[in-house]
Scaffold this motif. Structure first.
Motif, PDB file in Angstrom:
ATOM      1  N   UNK A  37       0.827  -1.200   0.000  1.00 51.92           N
ATOM      2  CA  UNK A  37       0.000   0.000   0.000  1.00 51.92           C
ATOM      3  C   UNK A  37       0.863   1.252   0.000  1.00 51.92           C
ATOM      4  N   UNK A  38       1.976   1.219   0.724  1.00 56.21           N
ATOM      5  CA  UNK A  38       2.906   2.345   0.697  1.00 56.21           C
ATOM      6  C   UNK A  38       3.436   2.575  -0.720  1.00 56.21           C
ATOM      7  N   UNK A  39       3.756   1.490  -1.395  1.00 57.06           N
ATOM      8  CA  UNK A  39       4.225   1.596  -2.783  1.00 57.06           C
ATOM      9  C   UNK A  39       3.156   2.237  -3.662  1.00 57.06           C
ATOM     10  N   UNK A  40       1.908   1.848  -3.477  1.00 60.46           N
ATOM     11  CA  UNK A  40       0.820   2.428  -4.273  1.00 60.46           C
ATOM     12  C   UNK A  40       0.690   3.925  -4.025  1.00 60.46           C
ATOM     13  N   UNK A  41       0.752   4.331  -2.742  1.00 63.28           N
ATOM     14  CA  UNK A  41       0.648   5.748  -2.409  1.00 63.28           C
ATOM     15  C   UNK A  41       1.807   6.543  -3.001  1.00 63.28           C
ATOM     16  N   UNK A  42       3.009   6.008  -2.870  1.00 63.66           N
ATOM     17  CA  UNK A  42       4.193   6.707  -3.374  1.00 63.66           C
ATOM     18  C   UNK A  42       4.190   6.778  -4.895  1.00 63.66           C
ATOM     19  N   UNK A  43       3.823   5.686  -5.550  1.00 63.53           N
ATOM     20  CA  UNK A  43       3.781   5.670  -7.013  1.00 63.53           C
ATOM     21  C   UNK A  43       2.765   6.670  -7.542  1.00 63.53           C
ATOM     22  N   UNK A  44       1.604   6.730  -6.893  1.00 64.22           N
ATOM     23  CA  UNK A  44       0.586   7.698  -7.316  1.00 64.22           C
ATOM     24  C   UNK A  44       1.062   9.128  -7.151  1.00 64.22           C
ATOM     25  N   UNK A  45       1.996   9.351  -6.213  1.00 70.33           N
ATOM     26  CA  UNK A  45       2.530  10.696  -5.978  1.00 70.33           C
ATOM     27  C   UNK A  45       3.758  10.994  -6.830  1.00 70.33           C
ATOM     28  N   UNK A  46       4.138  10.074  -7.720  1.00 67.91           N
ATOM     29  CA  UNK A  46       5.239  10.343  -8.637  1.00 67.91           C
ATOM     30  C   UNK A  46       6.589   9.841  -8.183  1.00 67.91           C
ATOM     31  N   UNK A  47       6.657   9.083  -7.077  1.00 66.23           N
ATOM     32  CA  UNK A  47       7.932   8.524  -6.636  1.00 66.23           C
ATOM     33  C   UNK A  47       8.320   7.367  -7.563  1.00 66.23           C
ATOM     34  N   UNK A  48       9.602   7.229  -7.791  1.00 66.32           N
ATOM     35  CA  UNK A  48      10.122   6.235  -8.720  1.00 66.32           C
ATOM     36  C   UNK A  48      10.665   5.040  -7.949  1.00 66.32           C
ATOM     37  N   UNK A  49      10.287   3.834  -8.386  1.00 64.75           N
ATOM     38  CA  UNK A  49      10.733   2.609  -7.734  1.00 64.75           C
ATOM     39  C   UNK A  49      12.152   2.264  -8.169  1.00 64.75           C
ATOM     40  N   UNK A  50      12.998   1.922  -7.208  1.00 61.27           N
ATOM     41  CA  UNK A  50      14.360   1.458  -7.475  1.00 61.27           C
ATOM     42  C   UNK A  50      14.514   0.046  -6.931  1.00 61.27           C
ATOM     43  N   UNK A  51      15.440  -0.703  -7.492  1.00 59.34           N
ATOM     44  CA  UNK A  51      15.760  -2.044  -7.010  1.00 59.34           C
ATOM     45  C   UNK A  51      17.161  -2.035  -6.419  1.00 59.34           C
ATOM     46  N   UNK A  52      17.326  -2.712  -5.289  1.00 65.07           N
ATOM     47  CA  UNK A  52      18.656  -2.781  -4.683  1.00 65.07           C
ATOM     48  C   UNK A  52      19.673  -3.422  -5.616  1.00 65.07           C
ATOM     49  N   UNK A  53      19.229  -4.323  -6.485  1.00 62.04           N
ATOM     50  CA  UNK A  53      20.136  -5.074  -7.353  1.00 62.04           C
ATOM     51  C   UNK A  53      20.543  -4.323  -8.609  1.00 62.04           C
ATOM     52  N   UNK A  54      19.984  -3.125  -8.821  1.00 58.48           N
ATOM     53  CA  UNK A  54      20.279  -2.365 -10.041  1.00 58.48           C
ATOM     54  C   UNK A  54      21.110  -1.123  -9.715  1.00 58.48           C
ATOM     55  N   UNK A  55      21.717  -0.544 -10.771  1.00 56.62           N
ATOM     56  CA  UNK A  55      22.427   0.724 -10.606  1.00 56.62           C
ATOM     57  C   UNK A  55      21.418   1.853 -10.477  1.00 56.62           C
ATOM     58  N   UNK A  56      21.736   2.834  -9.642  1.00 56.64           N
ATOM     59  CA  UNK A  56      20.861   3.979  -9.444  1.00 56.64           C
ATOM     60  C   UNK A  56      21.458   5.208 -10.111  1.00 56.64           C
TER      61      UNK A  56
END
Length: 428
Positions: free
Chosen positions: A24-43
């Motif tokens: 649910x936190x992910x849904x709220x953040x995504x709706x607000x324009x936050x971008x999902x990152x993965x620990x296994x990827x380069x940022x």
């Protein structure tokens, strides 16, 4: 107020387990324009950008990247936790008793156990299934109500006693039905129905029991909230809401929701893990010198719930430093190290809230009573950042349903928003 209250009730109802709370936190953040990152990827982080990263499905760090380098402006974090004291199914839970189909459970954390009996409960959490690539599924099973059943008072050896004693090995039998099918077969069928089809063999489970009734508001004006898991989804929701409503600043602003606070945080998703430290390192960049400079300019506000005065047990709390429901966020202090000890950080937070006209209260345990703790000492000492502990007042902490003040939702969000927005330099 109604906006926050109704949103929070929905958040609680959609978060029957830590996995659901983070989803649910992910849904709220995504709706607000936050971008999902993965620990296994380069940022590739940009000043002013809004990001989040999840670990293990039960912990999350979300932040607004500062316009200034973190080594120069530091971090301002609010940290909460996603787990609550509950009962969890054992890995091989089937139990049969004269045709009654039962499941076995065990205690997670330190719940008040008596309120869990003789009410409709439901199972929720995560299952990992095979039949190909192992996949995690989130499940919420309200269509398979279960319950714990008390022994009738007539059958007790001491019929005049209202005392509640429990053998945790034999008395946590979860009634799921009657008939030929083992109890966990009924759970499998409910999982398949909830997922819209057979997900394959169930290889692992992390399923908790929880109150089946939805969260509600009580009182003539809806001034109280009755709900499960207020400790500590109340703090998680208010921290995330304040961050979502914040605007980019020179400092990097963040909200953390850890897992496993109720069992000591010694997991790879808990406050003793390297999760937040690794995120801080990657945000700062530039090597260890810049990381330590950033930490010296940073603050963590550990947000967990505080005890309000119980009207029937006024002697259980300190008569001076006990907060009231709907009186605002309480600053929690103690000299034994059970809360984060940061007098300079406390002074800064008090000044910021006073200037923003945000009400604050105080909480300390009685000197002669036992004391709870929080993620504050672990997070501040592990990260090397100054911090304090705060919490919204509540009653019936660690019960299957808890009670808090509706106005304290807005008061908490305002306090965290003031911290994010303030240009007052942090004491170093």
């Amino acid at each position: 107020m109604p906006h926050y209250a109704e949103s929070f009730l929905s958040y609680i109802d959609r978060s029957p387990s830590p996995y659901h709370a983070i989803a649910e936190a992910v849904s709220l953040l995504t709706a607000a324009g936050f971008v999902s990152l993965e620990e296994s990827e380069r940022w590739a982080l940009k000043p002013g950008g809004a990001y989040f990263v999840v670990r293990g499905g039960k912990s999350i760090v979300a932040w607004r990247q500062g316009s200034a380098p973190a080594a120069e402006a530091g971090f301002r974090f609010v940290a909460a936790h996603s787990d609550s004291p509950v009962l969890k199914l054992r890995p091989r839970p089937d139990l049969d008793a004269k045709g009654l189909r039962l499941l076995t459970a065990e205690v997670y954390g330190g719940p008040l156990l008596s309120p869990w009996f003789d009410r409709e409960l439901k199972l929720a959490g995560a299952v990992w299934c095979g039949g190909g690539t192992v996949k995690r599924h989130l499940v919420d099973l309200p269509k398979l109500p279960v319950r714990l059943v008390s022994l009738a008072i007539h059958l007790k050896s001491d019929k005049g006693s209202d005392s509640f004693t429990l053998d945790r090995e034999k008395d946590l039998a979860v009634f799921v039905g009657q008939g030929a099918k083992p109890g966990f077969d009924l759970v499998r069928e409910a999982i398949a129905e909830a997922l819209g089809g057979d997900p394959g063999p169930i290889l692992s489970i992390d399923l908790s029991l929880g109150d089946a009734a939805p969260a509600v508001r009580l009182g003539a004006e809806g001034e109280l909230i009755s709900a499960p898991r207020l400790d500590n989804l109340f703090s998680a929701f208010t921290a995330l809401t304040a961050l979502i409503e914040s605007t980019p600043a020179e400092a990097t602003l963040g909200a953390i929701v850890y897992d496993a606070e109720e069992i000591g945080s010694q997991t790879y998703t808990g406050a003793r893990s390297n999760f937040v430290e690794s995120v801080v390192d990657r945000i700062v960049g530039g090597g260890s010198e810049d990381v330590w400079r950033a930490k010296a300019r940073s603050l963590i506000v550990s947000a967990d719930m505080a005890h309000a005065e119980h009207p029937s047990f006024t002697s259980a709390t300190d008569p001076v430093t006990v907060p009231a429901l709907n009186g605002g966020l309480a600053v929690k202090t103690g000299v034994q190290g059970n809360y984060a000890i940061g007098p300079a950080a406390e002074a800064w937070f008090l000044k910021v809230c006073e200037e923003a006209k945000v009400p604050l209260q105080r909480f300390r345990y009685r000197c002669d009573h036992g004391r709870g703790s929080s993620i504050g000492p672990m997070a501040t000492s592990g990260l090397g950042m100054a911090g304090i502990d705060v919490g919204a007042p509540m009653l019936a902490m660690h019960s299957v349903r808890e009670l808090a003040g509706t106005a304290d939702l807005e008061a908490s969000i305002k306090a965290f928003a003031a911290m994010y927005a303030s240009r007052e330099p942090l004491p170093v």
